[in-house]
Motif scaffolding. Structure first.
Motif, PDB file in Angstrom:
ATOM      1  N   VAL A 189     -10.753   3.039  -9.940  1.00  0.00           N
ATOM      2  CA  VAL A 189      -9.940   1.940  -9.399  1.00  0.00           C
ATOM      3  C   VAL A 189     -10.680   0.613  -9.557  1.00  0.00           C
ATOM      4  O   VAL A 189     -10.074  -0.427  -9.856  1.00  0.00           O
ATOM      5  N   HIS A 249       2.422  -1.890  -9.873  1.00  0.00           N
ATOM      6  CA  HIS A 249       1.770  -3.054  -9.271  1.00  0.00           C
ATOM      7  C   HIS A 249       1.379  -2.843  -7.817  1.00  0.00           C
ATOM      8  O   HIS A 249       1.284  -3.805  -7.047  1.00  0.00           O
ATOM      9  N   LEU A 267      -7.760  -4.206  -5.967  1.00  0.00           N
ATOM     10  CA  LEU A 267      -7.145  -2.896  -5.780  1.00  0.00           C
ATOM     11  C   LEU A 267      -7.997  -2.151  -4.766  1.00  0.00           C
ATOM     12  O   LEU A 267      -9.227  -2.122  -4.893  1.00  0.00           O
ATOM     13  N   ALA A 322      -9.239  -2.624 -11.473  1.00  0.00           N
ATOM     14  CA  ALA A 322      -9.127  -3.929 -10.828  1.00  0.00           C
ATOM     15  C   ALA A 322      -9.732  -5.022 -11.711  1.00  0.00           C
ATOM     16  O   ALA A 322      -9.173  -6.119 -11.838  1.00  0.00           O
ATOM     17  N   THR A 381      -4.083   5.568 -10.440  1.00  0.00           N
ATOM     18  CA  THR A 381      -4.151   4.350 -11.248  1.00  0.00           C
ATOM     19  C   THR A 381      -2.788   3.994 -11.843  1.00  0.00           C
ATOM     20  O   THR A 381      -2.507   2.814 -12.081  1.00  0.00           O
ATOM     21  N   ASP A 418      -0.929  -2.390  -4.665  1.00  0.00           N
ATOM     22  CA  ASP A 418      -2.204  -3.055  -4.366  1.00  0.00           C
ATOM     23  C   ASP A 418      -3.237  -2.135  -3.742  1.00  0.00           C
ATOM     24  O   ASP A 418      -4.448  -2.367  -3.875  1.00  0.00           O
ATOM     25  N   MET A 425      -0.877   1.786  -9.511  1.00  0.00           N
ATOM     26  CA  MET A 425      -1.423   0.433  -9.498  1.00  0.00           C
ATOM     27  C   MET A 425      -1.109  -0.332 -10.777  1.00  0.00           C
ATOM     28  O   MET A 425      -0.786  -1.525 -10.740  1.00  0.00           O
ATOM     29  N   CYS A 446       0.857  -1.184   0.000  1.00  0.00           N
ATOM     30  CA  CYS A 446       0.000   0.000   0.000  1.00  0.00           C
ATOM     31  C   CYS A 446       0.893   1.234   0.000  1.00  0.00           C
ATOM     32  O   CYS A 446       1.890   1.278   0.726  1.00  0.00           O
TER      33      CYS A 446
END
Length: 607
Positions: A289, A261, A300, A293, A254, A263, A257, A201
């Protein structure tokens, strides 16, 4: 560097002309640059300007900066991925697709819990190891696996001025602080964590930018005087040209993420995201998000730091909420802190000592309310705020895992004058009690790095601003803040001193020495949690009994009983049912039939 052409674009809707300065042109402060080759940028729709070229023509790395309407010095890219020369220097092109990931099969944490039901571990890269880098932190991931952690939450890594800092004064929100290793190091860290079953995170700050190196206003209307925050003008989320500013924030989230990568994101102080739009930025971000995902085929999640005490924050956008997965619950911290330490100054006053003439509430009664109703302030009067605060929680239907509970955080420790951790304020047995309550309670637990072995290092406020005037202002501001609470100026650590950061580095040598027993306690509690607490938790299912005279407390949750003696004398607890099997204990505990006798600061877990 590859010979593939690259396209660099920047939003500058009010500019009449834009140029790009190319080449390796290091600078460490404004007005100290000799730009390399400059080329005009092409105007496009919506205030965007672009340049295309072959990066191989500019040396090993493509460093670049922008010249707005001929003004000097050139400015770094608002969407820079890398600032190797500091936040005032040129940006460096970084291709996120070059890294060879090994986590193709990653679909979430090793326990499958993600945020909800998992154990979160908050750490600061700059003090997690003496080196203070992402690569050095990788060497300690096995420790987190042994502890039982599911999700590693990194304090902000966005580029900020100087070598050391907490990270909440970041100014290059798309870049990874070069002192931590830059963007490639973050990719290596996430890949390594996933390889060990750990999610990552990232703490992100969208409510303001730091005071040094913030050039966004030179490019466009990123801020607005329609709203104000403690840091000045608010980010422009609902005024003219706000669509592009909102896209700047959502695109940043985004990107972490998709390209790194990540989470989950922890969103700093979301109550300062001032937005009167029909759809609040957080709801729009949540939906974006969610779509990502589904596209990536992995969970996510978003965690909000909110002081509003309102579960609309974690209610689905389809039901009119803001769609966050979870939110911090400072009331859990305050209730535990007051019960364990007896401190009642400032905002702790409502949590155990009464304040400003209002009716006194016993700290154990407050703790019971928070653990069974989610918040102390759920529409009740807050003396600290001077009015009613918060809203009630639907205790029978609300999943309490959407509230993060903790004994310590970077804020609650670092905002103390001397940065004392709970370890410095309590005997070990009393910390054992606090850990048992929140790690086996209904909330998603979060551990602050070093807490699990009772590290003796403080967590101090530190900066390394290169601007002398700003550095002195921060130094004086810190002293004045605490002078009002009775602290002598000479006792307040200088946030600009290198030794202040160094003193805050975790002392890993204690883990297998003086901290060994505390680590075993935390590890055993987490193992109990994993075994007994599965699926949604409801506050209505939590029962807390408290003897305010004897200072005994019993929490029943998920088939477990946590019984603790917070008094100064040995005390007995008479159970109405068979006490069950002793699963874990700390301190002297004896059982005779249904009567338990506990020494001061003793705690036992029965199941």
């Amino acid at each position: 560097m590859t010979g593939e052409p690259v396209r660099i674009a920047v939003w500058a809707p009010r500019a009449g002309a834009m140029e790009i300065a190319l080449g390796e042109t290091p600078q460490t402060a404004p007005m100290q640059t000799e730009p390399g080759q400059t080329e005009p940028m092409q105007a496009g729709a919506g205030g965007w300007w672009s340049w295309e070229g072959n990066p191989a023509a500019y040396g090993e790395h493509l460093d670049y900066a922008f010249i707005v309407d001929g003004a000097q010095p050139p400015l770094p890219d608002p969407r820079s991925a890398w600032q190797p020369h500091g936040v005032h220097g040129p940006s460096r092109h970084f291709d996120t697709t070059v890294f060879e990931w090994t986590d193709d099969d990653w679909r979430g944490t090793r326990s499958g819990a993600g945020v909800l039901g998992g154990v979160v571990y908050e750490l600061h890269i700059g003090t997690f190891t003496p080196e203070g880098t992402l690569d050095a932190a990788v060497e300690h991931l096995d420790h987190l696996v042994e502890l039982g952690v599911d999700l590693v939450q990194l304090l902000p890594v966005a580029a900020f001025p100087g070598r050391w800092g907490w990270g909440y004064d970041g100014v290059a929100l798309y870049a990874v602080h070069d002192g931590y290793g830059g963007p490639a190091a973050l990719q290596r860290f996430v890949d390594a964590a996933h390889g060990k079953g750990l999610g990552v995170c990232l703490d992100v700050v969208y409510n303001h930018l730091g005071p040094s190196g913030n050039y966004l206003s030179r490019f466009g209307p990123y801020f607005t005087d329609r709203h104000h925050t403690p840091w000045g003008e608010a980010v422009n989320l609902d005024g003219p040209d706000s669509r592009t500013v909102r896209d700047f924030v959502i695109g940043n989230a985004t990107r972490w993420m998709r390209e790194f990568h990540i989470d989950a994101l922890r969103l700093d102080a979301v109550h300062e995201l001032r937005d009167d739009s029909d759809m609040h930025l957080l709801a729009e971000l949540s939906d974006a998000v969610g779509r990502l995902a589904a596209e990536l085929g992995r969970p996510l999640e978003l965690i909000a730091e909110s002081d509003l005490n309102d579960t609309v924050m974690v209610t689905s956008t389809a039901l009119g909420g803001l769609g966050m997965t979870a939110q911090w619950d400072d009331d859990v911290h305050h209730a535990l802190h007051t019960v364990l330490t007896g401190e009642i100054h400032g905002y702790y006053g409502d949590f155990g000592g009464g304040a400003q003439g209002h009716e006194e509430q016993d700290a154990l009664a407050v703790l019971a309310k928070v653990f069974t109703r989610g918040f102390l302030h759920d529409g009740t009067f807050s003396t600290f705020r001077g009015g009613p605060w918060g809203k009630p929680v639907a205790t029978e239907s609300f999943d309490a895992r959407r509230l993060l509970g903790y004994l310590q955080t970077h804020d609650q420790v670092g905002n103390r004058a001397l940065g004392e951790r709970i370890t410095a304020l309590l005997p070990p047995g009393r910390q054992h009690i606090g850990a048992a309550l929140y790690l086996l309670g209904p909330f998603t637990p979060m551990i602050f790095a070093g807490e699990e072995w009772a590290t003796s290092s403080p967590w101090l406020f530190f900066t390394s601003f290169e601007d002398a005037d700003l550095a002195e202002a921060v130094r004086l501001g810190r002293r004045e803040e605490f002078a009002g609470h009775g602290w002598a100026a000479e006792t307040i650590p200088d946030p600009q001193a290198v030794g202040t950061r160094d003193e805050s580095v975790l002392r890993w040598g204690e883990l297998h020495g003086t901290g060994g027993s505390m680590f075993q306690w935390y590890r055993d509690l987490i193992a109990l949690r994993r075994k007994h607490i599965d699926g949604p938790t409801h506050l209505a299912d939590v029962v807390i009994e408290a003897d305010e005279t004897a200072r005994l407390v019993r929490m029943q949750h998920a088939g477990l009983s946590v019984i603790a003696n917070l008094g100064e004398e040995e005390a007995s607890f008479e159970m109405a049912e068979d006490p069950g099997v002793e699963l874990l204990s700390s301190g002297a505990v004896t059982v005779e039939g249904r009567q338990l006798t506990l020494a001061p600061d003793a705690v036992v877990i029965l199941g």
